[in-house]
Design an enzyme around this catalytic site. Structure first.
Site, PDB file in Angstrom:
ATOM      1  N   ARG A  93      57.568 -13.122  47.157  1.00  0.00           N
ATOM      2  CA  ARG A  93      56.308 -13.215  46.408  1.00  0.00           C
ATOM      3  C   ARG A  93      56.092 -14.672  46.008  1.00  0.00           C
ATOM      4  NH1 ARG A  93      56.000  -9.293  41.627  1.00  0.00           N
ATOM      5  NH2 ARG A  93      53.787  -9.800  41.757  1.00  0.00           N
ATOM      6  N   GLY A  97      58.271 -18.374  44.455  1.00  0.00           N
ATOM      7  CA  GLY A  97      58.221 -19.711  45.063  1.00  0.00           C
ATOM      8  C   GLY A  97      57.724 -20.730  44.041  1.00  0.00           C
ATOM      9  N   ARG A  98      56.834 -20.300  43.193  1.00  0.00           N
ATOM     10  CA  ARG A  98      56.263 -21.203  42.181  1.00  0.00           C
ATOM     11  C   ARG A  98      57.273 -21.555  41.102  1.00  0.00           C
ATOM     12  NH1 ARG A  98      50.017 -19.362  42.143  1.00  0.00           N
ATOM     13  NH2 ARG A  98      50.143 -18.247  44.104  1.00  0.00           N
ATOM     14  N   GLU A 121      68.174 -13.289  50.918  1.00  0.00           N
ATOM     15  CA  GLU A 121      68.888 -14.563  50.906  1.00  0.00           C
ATOM     16  C   GLU A 121      68.148 -15.466  49.923  1.00  0.00           C
ATOM     17  OE1 GLU A 121      67.662 -14.991  54.816  1.00  0.00           O
ATOM     18  OE2 GLU A 121      68.687 -13.146  55.340  1.00  0.00           O
ATOM     19  N   GLN A 138      57.674  -8.703  49.181  1.00  0.00           N
ATOM     20  CA  GLN A 138      56.716  -7.688  49.611  1.00  0.00           C
ATOM     21  C   GLN A 138      56.928  -7.377  51.084  1.00  0.00           C
ATOM     22  OE1 GLN A 138      53.026  -9.395  48.399  1.00  0.00           O
ATOM     23  NE2 GLN A 138      53.702 -11.448  48.927  1.00  0.00           N
TER      24      GLN A 138
END
Ligand SMILES: Nc1ccn([C@H]2C[C@H](O)[C@@H](COP(=O)(O)OP(=O)(O)OP(=O)(O)O)O2)c(=O)n1
Length: 192
Positions: A93, A97-98, A121, A138
């Site tokens: 999602r 990453g943010r 991972e 997702q």
């Protein structure tokens, strides 16, 4: 082509299994999967792709665990999925990453016919706290063109635990049922 939420819902219980399933987790063209409460961390200075690598298991407590940069963490989804006639694809999602948490970089293309939980991972850019049950990735379903046969020889088919790399089996190292786990005593000995 990618299945819409309406199509995912329609095919659940038929070509698609997501267990447990909660319709609230449907997105327009994917379904959110969550992180189980365990992680594996390798216990080797150099990871060998031609041999099993030792690892230890960490529990993710309800109050969370802080991941550190420079370490690879393997986790797994709570959900078991089974997919027939479509290609399951797993993506992190963007909310993670943010936070600099990198999960299955580039996304993971599963095989049509794959049944099992998914190994995740993970590594991070800066320390980041995660919690069990976090909806981390997702799954989406892509149309496949042409006939295919189920890949029952896949090393990872029917996984229900976090599954470290089994690449060594392709390279002639057969370790069936003897995946090495570092015991507490062994860890103490090797630290002395
Ligand atoms: N991060 C990932 C990626 C994939 N899978 C699952 C779904 C796939 O259908 C299955 C096999 O993945 P790959 O085809 O990428 O595995 P390999 O090609 O490395 O091994 P094999 O040839 O034995 O399948 O593992 C997983 O649990 N976690």
């Amino acid at each position: 082509m990618i299945l819409s939420s309406e199509q995912i819902l329609q095919r659940i219980g038929d070509e698609l299994t997501i267990e447990p399933f909660d319709p609230q987790r449907l997105n327009p063209n994917s379904y959110n999967l969550s992180l189980h409460d365990e992680l594996l961390v390798y216990e080797e200075v150099v990871l060998d792709s031609a041999a099993p690598n030792r690892y230890r298991r960490l529990e993710i407590p309800a109050e969370g665990i802080t991941l550190q940069p420079g370490t690879l963490y393997l986790g797994r989804t709570v959900e078991l999925t089974e997919t027939h006639g479509l290609v399951p694809v797993l993506h992190a999602r963007s909310s993670l990453g943010r936070l600099g948490l990198i999960l299955n970089p580039g996304g993971s293309i599963g095989q049509a016919g794959y049944c099992g939980t998914w190994t995740l991972e993970m590594h991070c850019v800066q320390p980041v706290k995660i919690y069990p049950g976090l909806q981390v990735c997702q799954i989406s379903y892509h149309q496949i063109v042409g006939e295919y046969e189920n890949d029952d020889s896949s090393k990872y088919q029917n996984s229900t635990d976090i599954q470290p790399s089994l690449l060594h089996r392709e390279l002639g190292y057969d370790d069936r049922d003897t995946q090495l786990e570092l015991s507490f005593e062994e860890a103490i000995r090797s630290a002395q």
